[in-house]
Design an enzyme around this catalytic site. Structure first.
Site, mmCIF file in Angstrom:
data_model
loop_
_atom_site.group_PDB
_atom_site.id
_atom_site.type_symbol
_atom_site.label_atom_id
_atom_site.label_comp_id
_atom_site.label_asym_id
_atom_site.label_seq_id
_atom_site.Cartn_x
_atom_site.Cartn_y
_atom_site.Cartn_z
ATOM 1 N N HIS A 195 0.841 -1.200 0.000
ATOM 2 C CA HIS A 195 0.000 0.000 0.000
ATOM 3 C C HIS A 195 0.876 1.249 0.000
ATOM 4 C CE1 HIS A 195 -3.186 -2.801 0.913
ATOM 5 N NE2 HIS A 195 -2.477 -3.240 1.928
ATOM 6 N N LYS A 652 -0.036 14.303 7.710
ATOM 7 C CA LYS A 652 -1.481 14.559 7.696
ATOM 8 C C LYS A 652 -1.891 15.347 8.932
ATOM 9 C CE LYS A 652 -5.758 11.854 7.467
ATOM 10 N NZ LYS A 652 -6.026 11.215 8.745
#
EC number: 4.1.1.31
Length: 1010
Positions: A195, A652
């Site tokens: 991923h 983030k």
């Protein structure tokens, strides 16, 4: 809608779109006119092939529309058209398309970008091969004189070959003993992850490799006979036409084992052969510049994997899946070894009539005769005088029996061990030794018997040496599987356990100090804690089963297959002790004996956790029971602590600049702490493919690590989306592996005092704080940002793209920012051309610093020139800014945003656009360039090509998303004023397919997903 024009500049018209994944630059810096001409020549070939295929595969009218759309993406093509802009012409053409034509356009541009990607990989491969030639032919007499006025090696961040780095070190008078010590303890670990999964199907990737091979053959020979050239071109056209007729989209969501199979391809096709070459190149360069230094072991660079073992947020990764992953990996290695031994048996035809044979080899053949009488009867007559072939026949038999055993284990599963293995007598004791190989050392010993016998007769065999190197590097396991799980899964399981045991206070109700005290007490007892035959909740049962499977895995495969347990979202000491306690319960950890076969690895991800990490580890290092369970490494046998740093969630949480600075500071603090406790530290960098997730050139990132924090040891994730660009071709794989290794060597041997400059650190702390505040004000504090992101980017459609076994969100049904994974967060901003996570906040922070004191601009320029860390930051921001397209981003916002929220969304867009302008201005002032990426002409050539060609896909995507999201209204492909609405209706599945194809195309053009 903001329309673009050829004259547009600044924030409304980006200058470039990078040709590589967020900063992955080719070796050549600056470029040469010759390289540019070569690129242009090859580009013309690819464009001609692309056009030929479209004309062959599409109806004439459709193919002309597609070629016209490509032509319109070049602004100069519209000169003299009454002032009509490029965007207006593109929109007009898209509006006239029906869905089938829109899908064809998305597929055509996706194919175009993937062909360009193949082309550029070939050029990068050629560039690397060219870089090796001078170093191989150059000796001390012809070498360029040392320049005392050149920047110090600590400030040089261009990638280097082994020859270049060892020459620099020798000229700097780095002692041979120091080089040898480092190489002896060199420990580089590259961990493959699934991923973000590469968006290209495995089937399509196979066709790309075929095209790449044909292109290489067509371009490698300067004067091919006309017939051969025409035949290669015909084969290329045929392969691309087959590719065109292949579905680009996954029909079904890939399973975890599909991802395992895809990852194993890189080992089978490239890395198995590349790794011995890497060591040979290192040895060759080292022998020229440091002839007295002992060569490092072949295993100085090894591999790990999270594919099939990373269960954080992925319920599909079960204990059974991890078990089968280990079996798949071993199967591949055994099949590769069987092929190598068969080839070796063909080569080693040495007869005892013409060569001596060492007694140990003859003695082993006698033992093998007793173990394998059937082989002896079958082969003895044929190989009676060829002992090496006979020995290799016995080795082959044992490998094939090991493969059979592996198949039994895979079929039976981890909870049902296979039938007992066949055994053979040893020293007259029946059933004492298994016929199959139970450990890699047995296989290696057999091969070393052969090599030692050859050496004793003054013979060598490169093929055998290569196989031994591969055995050292890969073993039977291929790659070590890291288990990863989120910290609350362990605390929840222990809370359920203590509730069942009716402790006076349940674990979940304890304070941190109480938890630590109770965990340490339980670690010191031999009493079992987990009762049998209890019906636990599904989550707790899975957690316990993972440790049971791990124990069984190590029993059957050895510790090498899985010896690291990564705890994501680590916050406190109890997070680590919980895993130790669960491991102790199953026999993986024995505190009484001070032994552990499992390394507990905390992953600190948020800014707060990075700041807290030194205090957490200090407490653990002072706890004898914890410290005694750390493994020993190096000549001094220091206890080793592996510790992982998370780039994705810290970015983030706080933005690019703050995240990178906090990670930088955390490394220094953790290394200082570890040294004070006499602990060796191995830092595990969770780098992603995109800049916002720690991506960018690996060599630059490694050289930017604080001085003294590597000491020859590093572990790095290699994300699924970059595997093809780094390991898809043999020479590209070697280039990546060589530059990573040389960067680790350079960083470890050359002291960089710049990290300790107080004024520089103070400046960085200030700008990081300001950047974080500005980033959080928009991303976390603006109440409309989540709605903006969900509407203006294709995030919801991304979640429907069947490219990954892992959900896009951590919690089912949640729609807030905290539940969204960092990968789709980045993917959404990238598709809509904002790329916000990779740069937002940087401009304000730098501008405020300069506004407070204009002289700070000169200091920032010096930092960029001299400090690898700061240069890396600016380089990454520069590359990202070159991808931003605010014209197109505004089109996404105005077309996809809810009209009722238009004012709020316009306000957010203005904040983003203003910040882009500030960041662009400061980056150019710091680098001294007049435009982004101005220091590399070849990069600009590629960048400009992608920039002008990717635009139509953005407009197509918006048109399809609008139809998909509002099927009742069925808006036209575009809503230009004065045009009648398109009343054609399409099914949701048709529209979704079209939208997903544009995701594919843009990802190919950007060479980046998340």
């Amino acid at each position: 809608m903001i329309m673009r024009s050829p004259e547009t500049s600044g924030a409304s018209m980006p200058q470039s779109t990078a040709h590589v994944p967020d900063g992955e630059q080719p070796r050549a810096s600056g470029g040469s006119p010759g390289a540019g001409r070569l690129l242009q020549h090859r580009l013309e070939l690819v464009e001609d092939l692309w056009q030929t295929v479209l004309r062959s595969e599409c109806p004439p009218e459709q193919s002309e529309r597609l070629l016209r759309l490509k032509q319109l993406s070049d602004p100069v093509a519209l000169e003299g058209r009454d002032g009509e802009s490029s965007s207006e012409a593109i929109v007009e053409l898209i509006r006239s398309m029906d869905l089938s034509e829109a899908i064809a356009a998305a597929r055509a541009f996706s194919l175009y970008f993937q062909l360009i990607n193949i082309l550029e990989q070939r050029i990068e491969e050629d560039s690397y091969l060219d870089s090796l030639r001078p170093s191989r032919s150059q000796d001390d007499e012809t070498a360029a004189p040392f320049d005392p006025f050149a920047p110090p090696l600590a400030s040089q961040t261009d990638p280097a070959t082994f020859g270049e780095v060892f020459e620099r070190l020798r000229r700097m008078n780095v002692p041979p003993a120091q080089v040898e010590t480092l190489l002896r303890e060199l420990d580089i670990r590259l961990v493959f992850t699934a991923h973000p999964t590469e968006i290209v199907r495995h089937t399509v990737r196979h066709k790309q490799r075929k095209v790449a091979s044909l292109l290489q053959r067509l371009q490698s020979e300067p004067a091919l006979p006309r017939y051969d050239e025409e035949e290669l071109r015909r084969q290329l056209e045929e392969e691309i036409r087959l590719w065109w007729r292949t579905d680009e989209l996954h029909q079904f969501k890939p399973t975890v084992l599909d991802e395992v199979d895809s990852t194993l391809h890189y080992f089978q096709q490239v890395l198995f052969e590349a790794m011995p070459q890497l060591r040979r190149r290192l040895v060759s360069s080292l022998s020229r510049h440091y002839p007295d230094v002992q060569f490092p072991q072949a295993s100085f660079c090894t591999f790990g994997s999270w594919v099939g073992s990373d269960r954080d947020g992925n319920p599909s990764v079960t204990p059974e899946i991890t078990w089968r992953t280990a079996c798949y990996q071993r199967q591949l290695m055994l099949e590769l070894y069987i092929g190598s031994v068969q080839s070796l048996r063909n080569q080693l035809s040495i007869s005892m009539q013409w060569s001596q044979v060492a007694p140990p080899l003859l003695e082993s053949l006698e033992m093998d005769r007793l173990r394998f009488p059937e082989i002896y009867e079958r082969r003895a007559a044929r190989y009676r005088l060829e002992p090496y072939r006979l020995k290799l026949s016995y080795i082959l038999e044992r490998l094939e029996l090991t493969l059979q055993r592996n198949h039994q284990m895979s079929e039976a599963g981890w909870q049902s061990p296979p039938e007992p293995a066949a055994t053979a007598p040893t020293d007259g004791i029946p059933g004492h030794e298994a016929l199959h190989y139970t450990a890699i050392d047995q296989f290696r010993s057999d091969l070393e018997l052969i090599r030692n016998s050859l050496v004793s007769t003054e013979l060598s065999c490169e093929q055998l040496d290569t196989l031994l190197n591969q055995v050292h590097i890969f073993g039977f396991s291929l790659a070590s599987l890291d288990i990863r799980q989120e910290s609350t899964r362990h605390s929840d399981a222990i809370d359920e356990l203590t509730t069942h045991l009716q402790l006076p206070k349940a674990y979940g109700a304890m304070e941190e100090s109480e938890r630590v005290a109770w965990l340490l007490e339980e670690l010191q007892t031999r009493r079992p804690l987990i009762p049998a035959a209890v019906e636990w909740s599904e989550a707790t049962a899975q957690t316990f089963a993972v440790f049971q499977m791990l124990h069984r895995l190590q029993q059957e495969f050895g510790q090498r297959i899985c010896h690291s347990y990564v705890i994501s979202m680590s916050h406190t000491a109890s997070d680590l002790l919980e895993v130790m306690l669960l491991a102790k319960e199953i026999g993986l950890v024995d505190p009484q004996a001070g032994k552990a076969s499992l390394l507990v690895v905390p992953l600190f991800e948020t800014v707060e956790d990075l700041q807290r990490a030194p205090a957490v580890m200090d407490g653990l290092f002072q706890t004898p029971i914890y410290r005694n369970l750390l493994p020993s490494v190096g000549v001094q046998r220091q206890p080793l602590q592996e510790l992982m740093l998370g780039y994705s969630d810290s970015n983030k949480d706080s933005g690019f600049l703050s995240s990178n600075w906090e990670i930088h500071q955390a490394q220094i603090a953790l290394q200082t702490l570890a040294s004070s406790h006499g602990v060796a530290l191995r830092l595990f960098h969770g780098r992603g493919g995109s800049v916002s997730r720690g991506g960018g050139p690996a060599y630059q990132a490694i050289l930017a690590q604080p001085s003294g924090t590597l000491q020859g040891r590093i572990k790095i994730t290699e994300q699924g989306e970059v595997l093809a660009s780094k390991y898809g071709l043999p020479e590209l794989a070697l280039y990546n592996l060589e530059t990573v290794t040389t960067a680790v060597v350079q960083n470890s041997l050359v002291t960089n005092q710049l990290d300790a400059t107080p004024s520089w650190n103070q400046l960085m702390s200030r700008v990081a704080k300001r950047s974080r505040e500005h980033y959080r004000a928009l991303v976390h504090d603006n109440p409309d940002l989540v709605a903006f992101f969900q509407q203006v980017t294709p995030i919801e459609e991304i979640s429907k793209l069947q490219i990954s076994s892992r959900p896009a969100r951590r919690k089912t049904g949640a729609r807030d920012l905290s539940s969204l994974r960092a990968i789709p967060w980045v993917f959404g901003w990238t598709q809509s051309r904002f790329l916000l996570p990779s740069w937002f906040g940087v401009g304000t922070a730098l501008a405020e610093e300069v506004n407070d004191d204009p002289e700070q601009l000169d200091l920032l320029r010096r930092l960029h020139q001299r400090w690898p860390f700061f240069r890396m930051l600016i380089s990454k921001v520069e590359m990202t800014l070159s991808k931003v397209d605010l014209d197109l981003a505004h089109h996404y916002m105005s077309s996809l945003g809810n009209p009722e929220q238009r004012d709020a969304f316009e306000g957010i867009f203005k904040v983003i656009a203003d910040e882009y302008g500030r960041t662009l201005k400061l980056v150019l002032e710091i680098t001294g360039q007049s435009r982004l990426l101005g220091a590399d002409q070849n990069l600009q050539l590629s960048v400009d090509l992608r920039n002008r060609t990717i635009v139509p896909l953005g407009f197509l995507q918006v048109a399809l998303l609008r139809r998909l999201r509002d099927q009742n209204r069925q808006p036209p492909m575009s809503e230009s004023p004065g045009t009648p609405e398109d009343r054609r209706t399409y099914s949701r599945s048709e529209l979704l397919r079209g939208a997903l194809l544009t995701l594919n195309g843009i990802a190919a053009g950007m060479r980046n997903t998340g």
